[in-house]
Design a protein around this motif. Structure first.
Motif, PDB file in Angstrom:
ATOM      1  N   GLU A  68       0.825  -1.218   0.000  1.00  0.00           N
ATOM      2  CA  GLU A  68       0.000   0.000   0.000  1.00  0.00           C
ATOM      3  C   GLU A  68       0.853   1.259   0.000  1.00  0.00           C
ATOM      4  O   GLU A  68       0.330   2.364  -0.139  1.00  0.00           O
ATOM      5  N   LEU A  69       2.159   1.106   0.195  1.00  0.00           N
ATOM      6  CA  LEU A  69       3.032   2.283   0.191  1.00  0.00           C
ATOM      7  C   LEU A  69       3.609   2.575  -1.194  1.00  0.00           C
ATOM      8  O   LEU A  69       4.454   3.452  -1.356  1.00  0.00           O
ATOM      9  N   LEU A  70       3.151   1.850  -2.192  1.00  0.00           N
ATOM     10  CA  LEU A  70       3.436   2.222  -3.572  1.00  0.00           C
ATOM     11  C   LEU A  70       2.693   3.524  -3.887  1.00  0.00           C
ATOM     12  O   LEU A  70       1.620   3.777  -3.353  1.00  0.00           O
ATOM     13  N   THR A  71       3.233   4.335  -4.785  1.00  0.00           N
ATOM     14  CA  THR A  71       2.494   5.528  -5.202  1.00  0.00           C
ATOM     15  C   THR A  71       1.460   5.166  -6.266  1.00  0.00           C
ATOM     16  O   THR A  71       1.548   4.119  -6.922  1.00  0.00           O
ATOM     17  N   LEU A  72       0.497   6.061  -6.421  1.00  0.00           N
ATOM     18  CA  LEU A  72      -0.516   5.860  -7.454  1.00  0.00           C
ATOM     19  C   LEU A  72       0.140   5.770  -8.834  1.00  0.00           C
ATOM     20  O   LEU A  72      -0.258   4.973  -9.683  1.00  0.00           O
ATOM     21  N   LYS A  73       1.169   6.580  -9.036  1.00  0.00           N
ATOM     22  CA  LYS A  73       1.862   6.584 -10.326  1.00  0.00           C
ATOM     23  C   LYS A  73       2.599   5.269 -10.558  1.00  0.00           C
ATOM     24  O   LYS A  73       2.568   4.717 -11.667  1.00  0.00           O
ATOM     25  N   GLN A  83       1.792   2.403  -9.341  1.00  0.00           N
ATOM     26  CA  GLN A  83       0.789   1.383  -9.646  1.00  0.00           C
ATOM     27  C   GLN A  83       0.338   1.466 -11.108  1.00  0.00           C
ATOM     28  O   GLN A  83       0.246   0.454 -11.798  1.00  0.00           O
ATOM     29  N   PRO A 119       9.476   8.044  -8.096  1.00  0.00           N
ATOM     30  CA  PRO A 119      10.066   7.893  -6.763  1.00  0.00           C
ATOM     31  C   PRO A 119       9.269   6.915  -5.901  1.00  0.00           C
ATOM     32  O   PRO A 119       8.108   6.616  -6.189  1.00  0.00           O
ATOM     33  N   GLY A 120       9.921   6.412  -4.860  1.00  0.00           N
ATOM     34  CA  GLY A 120       9.265   5.497  -3.935  1.00  0.00           C
ATOM     35  C   GLY A 120       9.538   5.902  -2.498  1.00  0.00           C
ATOM     36  O   GLY A 120      10.440   6.696  -2.230  1.00  0.00           O
ATOM     37  N   ILE A 121       8.736   5.360  -1.595  1.00  0.00           N
ATOM     38  CA  ILE A 121       8.973   5.597  -0.167  1.00  0.00           C
ATOM     39  C   ILE A 121      10.245   4.839   0.205  1.00  0.00           C
ATOM     40  O   ILE A 121      10.256   3.604   0.220  1.00  0.00           O
ATOM     41  N   GLU A 132      -0.299  12.233  -8.196  1.00  0.00           N
ATOM     42  CA  GLU A 132      -0.052  10.808  -8.454  1.00  0.00           C
ATOM     43  C   GLU A 132       1.058  10.259  -7.569  1.00  0.00           C
ATOM     44  O   GLU A 132       1.287   9.055  -7.546  1.00  0.00           O
ATOM     45  N   LEU A 157       1.028  10.487  -4.345  1.00  0.00           N
ATOM     46  CA  LEU A 157       0.422   9.996  -3.112  1.00  0.00           C
ATOM     47  C   LEU A 157       0.541   8.476  -3.079  1.00  0.00           C
ATOM     48  O   LEU A 157       0.502   7.822  -4.115  1.00  0.00           O
ATOM     49  N   ILE A 210       6.099  10.803  -0.088  1.00  0.00           N
ATOM     50  CA  ILE A 210       7.312  11.097  -0.862  1.00  0.00           C
ATOM     51  C   ILE A 210       7.787  12.487  -0.448  1.00  0.00           C
ATOM     52  O   ILE A 210       7.138  13.488  -0.741  1.00  0.00           O
TER      53      ILE A 210
END
Lengths: 247, 247
Positions: free
Chosen positions: A16-21, A23, A115-117, B16, B18, B117
């Motif tokens: 769930e810590l993937l970004t919308l982009k 995904q 980018p990623g967390i 995006e 988020l 991010i």
């Protein structure tokens, strides 16, 4: 076309810590070259018919070499495939993303970075440790622990002053060396540290202690990815509060 | 119940960027207390009937005080509302998230932190600047530029060695002081710097130059959020390559 590759940060573990982009790009991919540390649940977000190619090193086992990764990405993109290079955390923080971007650009491939967390952010949130704090830390340094004992151009001692937080990636093996160096350089042996294993995952564990106890903590953890946080901010963690009720 | 608050990182600007978790929590919220810097397109992801309460400071205008923010979150959560505290970037990197978590916990409210991010990651990806690099940077330090001239406990000079990247948040106003200090401490005046305004947004601009030119770059940018990157990694940026074709 000349092909396109997205370098995508898969985040610290929790899918769930993937970004919308990330995904969106992942779901459009024809082929995904992924690190071995990327959580399988993240790969599950890709299309079922996408080709998944593991290219990461595993502990004790050689991975595909960096040059071979470049070649395979260039070949796939040149072939018109939508390529995703999926990397744990963030591609530009200890991810060798810079080298991959340079290699792809040199081959005339369009590259975009999502980018990623990074582990520091994910683990801090999951462990309740603010990386900066108005009263305790006006800077935070991210450092790789995979530095050979003799050749450290970055002296960790200069990165762990009283007003800073030091976060060490991949620091399990070098934990004793790091603690010795920091203490020898005058960092108080009682400075709080947290060692977070499998951060943001269901099997996350958080161990807290002092800098002097860092080697002991490193021996206690298992085989999962480890992040070390050193600084007064660790006092804010529930794991620290519960072990030292008087503080 | 005793109430629950999610501290959520809104990311660097591009909605995006988020996380999936942030989107889920945002869409479940009854009330959202948000910084003024949070992009309106991020707020659009919330339910139409959710209450949106701006609490952030704007340049030159006083915001709601920090204690008042705590009180309003406690009141809303105690009232049974699903509360989101939406902060630009990541809540635990220059976001005062630590203070808010502590205040909420003291009031008996459950708090969860959803990482975001942070600007350093978002801007690096958008500008093509790897924050670490096998050859150029084995550490990266995130520093706030909002330190008063006299009282810097973090000496920026110790954070900008040859093998490190220094990232400065909110550094426009202090850019001249920072450059002067770094050069006085022996950092080469020719070290590459990038100044990224409105990073990850459609109106993003990237200016590159040397450390000596940092004050000039700071005078050229507009009124948007600014991030400064100092280090050899800036040479990887397309904006740097295009200005110095010989390098």
């Amino acid at each position: 076309g000349r092909g396109i590759v997205h370098l995508v940060g898969a985040g610290p573990g929790d899918p769930e810590l993937l970004t919308l982009k990330a995904q969106r790009v992942l779901q459009a991919a024809d082929v995904i070259f992924h690190d071995s540390l990327v959580d399988p649940r993240v790969l599950d977000l890709a299309r079922r018919d996408a080709t998944r190619v593991p290219v990461g090193k595993r502990r004790g086992a050689p991975g595909v070499g960096q040059a071979a990764i470049h070649d395979r990405m260039v070949a796939a993109a040149s072939d018109g495939q939508r390529v995703v290079r999926l990397k744990g955390g963030d591609p530009f923080v200890f991810g060798r993303g810079g080298e991959e971007v340079a290699a792809l650009e040199a081959a005339g491939i369009d590259v975009h970075v999502v980018p990623g967390i990074t582990a520091a952010l994910g683990c801090a949130a999951a462990a309740g440790i603010p990386l900066t704090h108005r009263d305790h830390a006006s800077a935070v340094t991210l450092l790789t622990g995979q530095v050979q004992d003799g050749d450290a151009e970055v002296d960790p001692a200069t990165l762990a002053g009283g007003d800073r937080t030091l976060v060490v990636y991949m620091g399990r093996a070098g934990a004793s060396t790091l603690a010795r160096r920091l203490i020898a350089a005058g960092v108080p042996a009682g400075r709080p540290v947290a060692m977070i294993e499998n951060g943001t995952r269901p099997d996350q564990t958080i161990r807290t202690g002092t800098l002097a106890a860092l080697p002991l903590l490193a021996r206690q953890v298992g085989g999962g990815p480890v992040l070390i946080v050193i600084g007064d901010v660790v006092r804010a963690a529930p794991a620290w509060k519960s072990r030292t009720p008087s503080s």
